[in-house]
Design an enzyme around this catalytic site. Structure first.
Site, mmCIF file in Angstrom:
data_model
loop_
_atom_site.group_PDB
_atom_site.id
_atom_site.type_symbol
_atom_site.label_atom_id
_atom_site.label_comp_id
_atom_site.label_asym_id
_atom_site.label_seq_id
_atom_site.Cartn_x
_atom_site.Cartn_y
_atom_site.Cartn_z
ATOM 1 N N LYS A 158 22.049 -28.631 -10.155
ATOM 2 C CA LYS A 158 22.475 -29.086 -11.483
ATOM 3 C C LYS A 158 21.341 -28.988 -12.493
ATOM 4 O O LYS A 158 20.186 -29.200 -12.153
ATOM 5 C CB LYS A 158 22.949 -30.549 -11.404
ATOM 6 C CG LYS A 158 24.154 -30.728 -10.491
ATOM 7 C CD LYS A 158 24.411 -32.186 -10.162
ATOM 8 C CE LYS A 158 25.216 -32.890 -11.222
ATOM 9 N NZ LYS A 158 25.676 -34.225 -10.745
ATOM 10 N N GLY A 164 28.926 -31.244 -19.796
ATOM 11 C CA GLY A 164 30.160 -30.468 -19.866
ATOM 12 C C GLY A 164 30.372 -29.579 -18.660
ATOM 13 O O GLY A 164 31.102 -28.589 -18.737
ATOM 14 N N GLU A 200 21.404 -31.896 -5.419
ATOM 15 C CA GLU A 200 22.065 -33.082 -4.869
ATOM 16 C C GLU A 200 22.938 -32.684 -3.703
ATOM 17 O O GLU A 200 23.402 -31.539 -3.630
ATOM 18 C CB GLU A 200 23.008 -33.688 -5.929
ATOM 19 C CG GLU A 200 22.344 -34.586 -6.907
ATOM 20 C CD GLU A 200 23.322 -35.169 -7.918
ATOM 21 O OE1 GLU A 200 24.523 -34.830 -7.918
ATOM 22 O OE2 GLU A 200 22.852 -35.981 -8.718
ATOM 23 N N LYS A 201 23.222 -33.653 -2.867
ATOM 24 C CA LYS A 201 24.217 -33.435 -1.826
ATOM 25 C C LYS A 201 25.551 -33.172 -2.514
ATOM 26 O O LYS A 201 25.893 -33.845 -3.486
ATOM 27 C CB LYS A 201 24.315 -34.693 -0.961
ATOM 28 C CG LYS A 201 25.298 -34.551 0.175
ATOM 29 C CD LYS A 201 25.168 -35.726 1.140
ATOM 30 C CE LYS A 201 26.098 -35.515 2.312
ATOM 31 N NZ LYS A 201 25.849 -34.238 3.010
ATOM 32 N N HIS A 235 36.123 -30.079 -15.150
ATOM 33 C CA HIS A 235 35.305 -31.273 -15.384
ATOM 34 C C HIS A 235 35.729 -32.064 -16.622
ATOM 35 O O HIS A 235 34.999 -32.924 -17.091
ATOM 36 C CB HIS A 235 33.811 -30.932 -15.457
ATOM 37 C CG HIS A 235 33.321 -30.215 -14.241
ATOM 38 N ND1 HIS A 235 33.356 -30.797 -12.991
ATOM 39 C CD2 HIS A 235 32.810 -28.980 -14.073
ATOM 40 C CE1 HIS A 235 32.882 -29.922 -12.115
ATOM 41 N NE2 HIS A 235 32.558 -28.810 -12.728
ATOM 42 N N LYS A 237 38.439 -34.755 -18.105
ATOM 43 C CA LYS A 237 39.428 -35.708 -17.615
ATOM 44 C C LYS A 237 40.761 -35.497 -18.336
ATOM 45 O O LYS A 237 40.763 -35.211 -19.533
ATOM 46 C CB LYS A 237 38.937 -37.129 -17.885
ATOM 47 C CG LYS A 237 37.612 -37.428 -17.191
ATOM 48 C CD LYS A 237 36.890 -38.622 -17.791
ATOM 49 C CE LYS A 237 35.517 -38.760 -17.164
ATOM 50 N NZ LYS A 237 34.662 -39.735 -17.875
ATOM 51 N N ASN A 289 26.976 -42.922 -19.538
ATOM 52 C CA ASN A 289 27.309 -42.591 -20.923
ATOM 53 C C ASN A 289 27.047 -43.812 -21.792
ATOM 54 O O ASN A 289 27.593 -44.883 -21.536
ATOM 55 C CB ASN A 289 28.763 -42.147 -21.040
ATOM 56 C CG ASN A 289 29.002 -40.840 -20.322
ATOM 57 O OD1 ASN A 289 28.151 -39.955 -20.361
ATOM 58 N ND2 ASN A 289 30.118 -40.715 -19.643
ATOM 59 N N ARG A 291 27.916 -44.934 -24.705
ATOM 60 C CA ARG A 291 28.831 -44.954 -25.862
ATOM 61 C C ARG A 291 30.197 -45.448 -25.390
ATOM 62 O O ARG A 291 30.405 -45.668 -24.208
ATOM 63 C CB ARG A 291 28.974 -43.541 -26.411
ATOM 64 C CG ARG A 291 29.409 -42.573 -25.305
ATOM 65 C CD ARG A 291 29.886 -41.254 -25.798
ATOM 66 N NE ARG A 291 29.968 -40.280 -24.734
ATOM 67 C CZ ARG A 291 30.998 -40.114 -23.910
ATOM 68 N NH1 ARG A 291 32.064 -40.896 -24.029
ATOM 69 N NH2 ARG A 291 30.984 -39.208 -22.961
ATOM 70 N N ARG A 337 45.829 -37.760 -21.664
ATOM 71 C CA ARG A 337 45.238 -37.120 -22.847
ATOM 72 C C ARG A 337 46.135 -35.979 -23.285
ATOM 73 O O ARG A 337 46.398 -35.065 -22.514
ATOM 74 C CB ARG A 337 43.866 -36.551 -22.522
ATOM 75 C CG ARG A 337 42.863 -37.610 -22.166
ATOM 76 C CD ARG A 337 41.475 -37.007 -22.185
ATOM 77 N NE ARG A 337 40.517 -37.917 -21.597
ATOM 78 C CZ ARG A 337 39.200 -37.759 -21.667
ATOM 79 N NH1 ARG A 337 38.704 -36.710 -22.305
ATOM 80 N NH2 ARG A 337 38.388 -38.620 -21.115
HETATM 81 P P1 ADP Z 1 28.314 -33.137 -16.744
HETATM 82 O O1 ADP Z 1 27.376 -34.023 -17.503
HETATM 83 O O2 ADP Z 1 28.014 -31.673 -16.932
HETATM 84 O O3 ADP Z 1 29.749 -33.473 -16.942
HETATM 85 P P2 ADP Z 1 28.184 -34.615 -14.200
HETATM 86 O O4 ADP Z 1 26.915 -34.861 -13.484
HETATM 87 O O5 ADP Z 1 28.803 -35.772 -14.921
HETATM 88 O O6 ADP Z 1 27.968 -33.364 -15.186
HETATM 89 O O7 ADP Z 1 29.240 -34.016 -13.206
HETATM 90 C C1 ADP Z 1 30.497 -33.542 -13.667
HETATM 91 C C2 ADP Z 1 31.450 -33.358 -12.522
HETATM 92 O O8 ADP Z 1 30.909 -32.415 -11.567
HETATM 93 C C3 ADP Z 1 31.738 -34.605 -11.711
HETATM 94 O O9 ADP Z 1 32.745 -35.418 -12.292
HETATM 95 C C4 ADP Z 1 32.179 -33.972 -10.402
HETATM 96 O O10 ADP Z 1 33.506 -33.488 -10.557
HETATM 97 C C5 ADP Z 1 31.247 -32.776 -10.247
HETATM 98 N N1 ADP Z 1 30.005 -33.149 -9.494
HETATM 99 C C6 ADP Z 1 28.829 -33.545 -10.027
HETATM 100 N N2 ADP Z 1 27.923 -33.845 -9.058
HETATM 101 C C7 ADP Z 1 28.537 -33.633 -7.868
HETATM 102 C C8 ADP Z 1 28.144 -33.779 -6.489
HETATM 103 N N3 ADP Z 1 26.930 -34.199 -6.123
HETATM 104 N N4 ADP Z 1 29.075 -33.489 -5.539
HETATM 105 C C9 ADP Z 1 30.329 -33.059 -5.880
HETATM 106 N N5 ADP Z 1 30.743 -32.896 -7.148
HETATM 107 C C10 ADP Z 1 29.889 -33.177 -8.149
#
Ligand code: ADP
Length: 449
Positions: A158, A164, A200-201, A235, A237, A289, A291, A337
């Site tokens: 990541k 996003g 991350e895992k 990603h 909702k 977040n 906000r 939504r």
């Molecule tokens: P962003 O800020 O780009 O939205 P996030 O870290 O909030 O990124 O992750 C967005 C989405 O990506 C999560 O809701 C999930 O669906 C998926 N995701 C993120 N991290 C993991 C993980 N470690 N394992 C599985 N899915 C993940």
């Protein structure tokens, strides 16, 4: 208390804030781009001011124009809504430098939580469970391999500056790691101008569970339970509910207390959401977040509180109007939504709305800035409304949602309403039995996309 608040946003969230202001006897100022002169938030506010041309970079993201608008209208505080400048630390700082209150947390808290690595380190230090992963960024492929082997495959790479859903790549095995690492880095560089990535895992079947927290900035904070927002497309909702179908009162109290204590410790002020992936009884922090969230109404419904009113209260130096002991869950709430998008490809389809009829009746709330004859401009997000329902339990809320969707009329443009009619017929949705991959898989099976 403030006498006048400027809302640095548009659409349904601007209306949401104007409504809270009106109930509190506070005058509201709407800002708008030239494309939004006819928008509902402009009509509904006490005053309005044009801050620039249609592109948001020149209007809703134009800090100097918004600060000038405050000075011209005498607004003492700014509510940023969500999106746009709501998580922009330098905007919060600039307002403060001009003696204007930012209705939200401090610039420092926004900054800490805006960087994924410092957010994760801070969360960990505050006792919040995090996803196992590399400690900080990984500098090169060797470091990435070492971290991945330590965590165990599959892993997800990541972007530190991510958002996003961009700059994320999954590697199922050591063979896939090199490609995933290089792609994630170049995507991150292109999207965010920063190629730092971390590992991350990768959780296989998690739910997205987020905890609503609220602090007074003086070391007191509460939690308002969770929302399950696992139904996502790319990603994003699309359907949110509270309480979460998989969460027990004991789990809620435990993770909620951890989050409330964490934000109390840093003197956090206002609304915040701590986002987790949840799998097999464990919560794993992904981000916070700083906000108000789009889906805040489901929490408002089950607790009977007004989160925007509370944000305004604490920003003005007042106490919160409730403590943890006052917060008791009543029933079940669901939000869908509604986007100006055409199925099956979800292509944006702005245009002129001929007729708009909002559903009503017991336990139905429609937050939307639409009206008959309104032309949805093509420049902004495709969210055109949120339909939120409340029932004494989940089956009642589901039946009410179906009934309310049947009453909703948006004529002249395509919307995502048909998607919800279809989803409500699915046994897994009826039973609350889904995870973050469910919707994408269903869409692939249904429409091949
Ligand atoms: P962003 O800020 O780009 O939205 P996030 O870290 O909030 O990124 O992750 C967005 C989405 O990506 C999560 O809701 C999930 O669906 C998926 N995701 C993120 N991290 C993991 C993980 N470690 N394992 C599985 N899915 C993940």
């Amino acid at each position: 208390m403030f006498e006048k608040i400027l809302i640095a946003n548009r659409g349904e969230i601007a209306l949401r804030v104007i409504r809270a202001c009106r109930e509190m006897g506070i005058k509201s100022v709407a800002v708008h781009s030239t494309a939004d002169s006819d928008a509902m938030h402009v009509r509904m506010a006490d005053e309005s001011i044009c801050i620039g041309p249609a592109p948001s970079s020149e209007s809703y993201l134009n800090k100097a124009a918004i600060i000038s608008a405050c000075e011209i209208t005498g607004a003492q505080a700014v509510h940023p809504g969500y999106g746009f400048l709501s998580e922009n630390a330098s905007f919060a700082q600039a307002l403060e430098d001009h003696g204007i209150t930012f209705i939200g947390p401090s610039a420092e808290h926004i900054r800490i939580m805006g960087d994924k690595i410092t957010a994760k380190e801070t969360a960990k230090a505050l006792g919040i469970p995090v996803v196992p992963g590399s400690d900080g960024g990984v500098a090169d492929f060797e470091a990435a391999m070492k971290a991945a082997e330590g965590i165990g495959f599959p892993v997800i790479i990541k972007a530190t500056a991510g958002g996003g859903g961009r700059g994320m790549k999954v590697a199922k095995s050591a063979e896939e790691l090199e490609m995933a690492f290089r792609t994630a880095r170049s995507e991150a560089k292109n999207a965010f101008g920063n190629d730092e990535v971390y590992i991350e895992k990768y959780l296989q079947k998690p739910r997205h569970i987020e905890i609503q927290v609220f602090g007074d900035g003086k070391g007191n904070a509460v939690h308002l339970g969770e929302r399950d927002c696992s139904l996502q497309r790319r990603h994003q909702k699309v359907f949110e509910e509270a309480p979460g179908p998989a969460i027990t009162p004991k789990m809620r109290a435990e993770i909620g207390t951890i989050c409330a204590n964490a934000v109390a410790k840093i003197n956090y002020i206002g609304a915040g959401t701590v986002e987790f992936l949840y799998e097999d009884g464990n919560f794993y922090f992904i981000e916070m977040n700083t906000r108000l969230q789009v889906e805040h109404p489901v929490t408002e419904y089950i607790f009977g509180v007004d989160l925007v009113r509370e944000q305004i209260r604490v920003a003005s130096g007042m106490e919160m109007s409730f403590g943890q002991d006052d917060l008791e869950i009543n029933g079940h709430a669901i939000e869908v939504r509604i986007n100006a998008e055409k199925l099956p490809n979800f292509a944006p389809c702005p245009g002129k709305v001929r007729t708009f009829h909002a559903p009503g009746g017991l336990g139905v709330r429609m937050d939307s800035a639409l009206y008959g004859g309104y032309s949805i401009p093509p420049h902004y997000d495709s969210l055109i409304g949120k339909l939120i329902v409340h029932g004494r339990d989940r089956p009642e809320a589901m039946a009410r949602l179906k009934r309310a969707l049947g009453e909703l009329i948006i004529d002249g443009i395509d919307s995502s309403v048909p998607l919800f009619h279809m989803l409500l017929a699915e046994p897994e949705i009826q039973n609350g039995d889904y995870n973050i991959h469910w919707l994408e898989k269903w869409l692939a099976a249904k429409f091949g996309n």
